[in-house]
Design a protein around this motif. Structure first.
Motif, PDB file in Angstrom:
ATOM      1  N   GLY A  65     -42.848  58.918 112.666  1.00 60.95           N
ATOM      2  CA  GLY A  65     -42.190  60.206 112.559  1.00 60.95           C
ATOM      3  C   GLY A  65     -41.930  60.585 111.119  1.00 60.95           C
ATOM      4  N   HIS A  66     -42.128  61.867 110.823  1.00 61.10           N
ATOM      5  CA  HIS A  66     -41.858  62.400 109.485  1.00 61.10           C
ATOM      6  C   HIS A  66     -40.613  63.278 109.527  1.00 61.10           C
ATOM      7  N   SER A  67     -39.675  63.052 108.612  1.00 58.77           N
ATOM      8  CA  SER A  67     -38.511  63.905 108.427  1.00 58.77           C
ATOM      9  C   SER A  67     -37.759  64.075 109.749  1.00 58.77           C
ATOM     10  N   LEU A  68     -37.659  65.278 110.292  1.00 56.37           N
ATOM     11  CA  LEU A  68     -37.059  65.478 111.613  1.00 56.37           C
ATOM     12  C   LEU A  68     -37.627  64.488 112.611  1.00 56.37           C
ATOM     13  N   GLY A  69     -38.955  64.342 112.611  1.00 54.00           N
ATOM     14  CA  GLY A  69     -39.606  63.417 113.539  1.00 54.00           C
ATOM     15  C   GLY A  69     -39.247  61.980 113.269  1.00 54.00           C
ATOM     16  N   GLY A  70     -38.941  61.651 112.003  1.00 59.52           N
ATOM     17  CA  GLY A  70     -38.536  60.291 111.675  1.00 59.52           C
ATOM     18  C   GLY A  70     -37.199  59.930 112.295  1.00 59.52           C
ATOM     19  N   VAL A  71     -36.235  60.852 112.206  1.00 61.05           N
ATOM     20  CA  VAL A  71     -34.941  60.609 112.840  1.00 61.05           C
ATOM     21  C   VAL A  71     -35.106  60.531 114.354  1.00 61.05           C
ATOM     22  N   ASN A  72     -35.889  61.455 114.909  1.00 60.76           N
ATOM     23  CA  ASN A  72     -36.127  61.414 116.355  1.00 60.76           C
ATOM     24  C   ASN A  72     -36.750  60.087 116.766  1.00 60.76           C
ATOM     25  N   ALA A  73     -37.682  59.589 115.949  1.00 57.93           N
ATOM     26  CA  ALA A  73     -38.368  58.337 116.275  1.00 57.93           C
ATOM     27  C   ALA A  73     -37.422  57.145 116.213  1.00 57.93           C
ATOM     28  N   TYR A  74     -36.614  57.048 115.148  1.00 57.51           N
ATOM     29  CA  TYR A  74     -35.762  55.861 115.073  1.00 57.51           C
ATOM     30  C   TYR A  74     -34.583  55.942 116.039  1.00 57.51           C
ATOM     31  N   GLN A  75     -34.133  57.148 116.375  1.00 56.75           N
ATOM     32  CA  GLN A  75     -33.100  57.246 117.399  1.00 56.75           C
ATOM     33  C   GLN A  75     -33.657  56.870 118.771  1.00 56.75           C
ATOM     34  N   PHE A  76     -34.885  57.287 119.056  1.00 57.49           N
ATOM     35  CA  PHE A  76     -35.519  56.885 120.308  1.00 57.49           C
ATOM     36  C   PHE A  76     -35.723  55.373 120.357  1.00 57.49           C
ATOM     37  N   ALA A  77     -36.185  54.794 119.256  1.00 57.20           N
ATOM     38  CA  ALA A  77     -36.414  53.350 119.199  1.00 57.20           C
ATOM     39  C   ALA A  77     -35.111  52.574 119.383  1.00 57.20           C
ATOM     40  N   ALA A  78     -34.019  53.100 118.819  1.00 62.06           N
ATOM     41  CA  ALA A  78     -32.728  52.428 118.941  1.00 62.06           C
ATOM     42  C   ALA A  78     -32.211  52.464 120.375  1.00 62.06           C
ATOM     43  N   ARG A  79     -32.439  53.574 121.043  1.00 62.18           N
ATOM     44  CA  ARG A  79     -31.875  53.783 122.372  1.00 62.18           C
ATOM     45  C   ARG A  79     -32.802  53.316 123.493  1.00 62.18           C
ATOM     46  N   HIS A  80     -34.081  53.130 123.151  1.00 67.06           N
ATOM     47  CA  HIS A  80     -35.070  52.654 124.137  1.00 67.06           C
ATOM     48  C   HIS A  80     -35.898  51.536 123.506  1.00 67.06           C
ATOM     49  N   PRO A  81     -35.278  50.420 123.179  1.00 69.45           N
ATOM     50  CA  PRO A  81     -35.988  49.360 122.443  1.00 69.45           C
ATOM     51  C   PRO A  81     -37.168  48.767 123.200  1.00 69.45           C
ATOM     52  N   ASP A  82     -37.170  48.893 124.523  1.00 67.66           N
ATOM     53  CA  ASP A  82     -38.274  48.358 125.315  1.00 67.66           C
ATOM     54  C   ASP A  82     -39.509  49.247 125.275  1.00 67.66           C
ATOM     55  N   LYS A  83     -39.412  50.406 124.652  1.00 67.31           N
ATOM     56  CA  LYS A  83     -40.520  51.361 124.657  1.00 67.31           C
ATOM     57  C   LYS A  83     -41.213  51.502 123.302  1.00 67.31           C
ATOM     58  N   VAL A  84     -40.668  50.897 122.251  1.00 70.82           N
ATOM     59  CA  VAL A  84     -41.247  51.031 120.912  1.00 70.82           C
ATOM     60  C   VAL A  84     -41.515  49.647 120.338  1.00 70.82           C
ATOM     61  N   SER A  85     -42.763  49.371 120.043  1.00 69.29           N
ATOM     62  CA  SER A  85     -43.155  48.055 119.525  1.00 69.29           C
ATOM     63  C   SER A  85     -43.191  48.020 118.005  1.00 69.29           C
ATOM     64  N   ALA A  86     -43.380  49.157 117.371  1.00 68.55           N
ATOM     65  CA  ALA A  86     -43.418  49.250 115.913  1.00 68.55           C
ATOM     66  C   ALA A  86     -43.050  50.668 115.524  1.00 68.55           C
ATOM     67  N   LEU A  87     -42.387  50.802 114.379  1.00 60.30           N
ATOM     68  CA  LEU A  87     -41.853  52.094 113.969  1.00 60.30           C
ATOM     69  C   LEU A  87     -42.246  52.386 112.524  1.00 60.30           C
ATOM     70  N   ILE A  88     -42.722  53.608 112.295  1.00 63.41           N
ATOM     71  CA  ILE A  88     -43.033  54.073 110.940  1.00 63.41           C
ATOM     72  C   ILE A  88     -42.215  55.329 110.688  1.00 63.41           C
ATOM     73  N   VAL A  89     -41.366  55.279 109.675  1.00 66.87           N
ATOM     74  CA  VAL A  89     -40.494  56.401 109.331  1.00 66.87           C
ATOM     75  C   VAL A  89     -40.915  56.926 107.958  1.00 66.87           C
ATOM     76  N   GLU A  90     -41.220  58.204 107.916  1.00 64.83           N
ATOM     77  CA  GLU A  90     -41.693  58.829 106.674  1.00 64.83           C
ATOM     78  C   GLU A  90     -40.621  59.720 106.052  1.00 64.83           C
ATOM     79  N   ASP A  91     -40.060  59.263 104.961  1.00 61.98           N
ATOM     80  CA  ASP A  91     -39.235  60.038 104.047  1.00 61.98           C
ATOM     81  C   ASP A  91     -38.056  60.767 104.709  1.00 61.98           C
ATOM     82  N   ILE A  92     -37.226  60.000 105.367  1.00 60.53           N
ATOM     83  CA  ILE A  92     -35.965  60.537 105.881  1.00 60.53           C
ATOM     84  C   ILE A  92     -34.953  59.409 105.921  1.00 60.53           C
ATOM     85  N   GLY A  93     -33.690  59.750 105.735  1.00 63.29           N
ATOM     86  CA  GLY A  93     -32.671  58.732 105.613  1.00 63.29           C
ATOM     87  C   GLY A  93     -31.889  58.453 106.871  1.00 63.29           C
ATOM     88  N   ALA A  94     -30.971  57.512 106.751  1.00 59.41           N
ATOM     89  CA  ALA A  94     -30.018  57.223 107.823  1.00 59.41           C
ATOM     90  C   ALA A  94     -28.827  58.174 107.744  1.00 59.41           C
TER      91      ALA A  94
END
Length: 254
Positions: A92-121
């Protein structure tokens, strides 16, 4: 190939770039849409099959009544469910990066690897640029000229309507989405358990090197951090280096 599915009475669009490889789900940032990942899909083929979502209010997906955090994450969950995959790699990039890591955090069984492009916590987005975007123009060339140096970043999102040339997103929707994106998302970031690649641009006005280093340090599960000579939209500014970083990360992650 472009496909559609329904979520809560709204139509969401996605682009499956195809191929025999393992799936990589991709989420774009504001002002953008799924087709922005076409160069990356070509670079990763045939080992990886990129499938990119037009997020709510973007591209060919319907507008929404609101753009809150939980709603974006619910759309990602519906996207994953629609595809019928098990655990997948997600980018995920920017908006998509936050969406991706929030999804990964809340659904850990559904994401095997995560790539976050240029967005913070922690996100503190300035939406005044959005409010200054030009309105409808008589031609694509006129709209690009009005955008000036920013025009290349909007290339995939220009649309023609009966009124003239504009964007595939509504400016008011984008402002609402940017306001909802702002905030402290540390709890989600540090809850991610899968291997993670954090890519940030050395000239980015969104993610500082100090914050990126803090993001890596505060995660119990290792974060591989890559700096590239680019602005906020790293995949556009340094496409070859971006694809190389993603390629180097993915094989040992799934």
């Amino acid at each position: 190939m472009r496909r559609f599915f329904m979520v809560g009475g709204r139509r969401l669009s996605y682009v499956d770039f195809g191929g025999p490889g393992r799936p990589l789900l991709a989420l774009h940032g504001h002002y953008s849409e799924a087709l922005v990942f076409a160069p990356l899909a070509a670079a990763l083929a045939p080992a990886w099959r990129v499938i990119a979502l037009d997020q709510r209010g973007h591209g060919e997906s319907d507008r929404a009544h609101s753009y809150e955090r939980d709603e974006y994450v619910a759309d990602v969950a519906a996207f994953h469910r629609q595809l019928g995959f098990g655990p997948v790699a997600m980018l995920g990039h920017s908006l998509g990066g936050v969406n991706a890591y929030q999804f990964a955090a809340r659904h850990p069984d559904k994401v095997s690897a995560l790539i976050v492009e240029d967005i913070g916590a922690v996100v503190d987005c300035d939406w005044t640029f959005t409010t200054r975007l030009p309105g409808v123009a008589p031609s694509r060339e006129a709209l690009a000229a009005a955008l000036g140096a920013a025009a290349p970043y909007f290339e995939r999102s220009l649309r023609q309507s009966d009124q003239g040339w504009g964007f595939s997103f509504e400016i008011a929707d984008t402002v609402a989405s940017q306001k909802a994106l702002n905030g402290d998302h540390w709890d989600d970031w540090i809850s991610v358990t899968c291997p993670t690649l954090l890519i940030h641009g050395t000239h980015s006005d969104e993610l500082t090197p100090e914050h990126a280093a803090d993001m890596a340090a505060r995660r119990a599960v290792g974060v591989h951090r890559v700096e590239l000579s680019a602005g906020h939209v790293v995949h556009h500014d340094a496409p070859d280096h971006f694809a190389a970083a993603v390629t180097a990360f993915l094989p040992g992650s799934c």
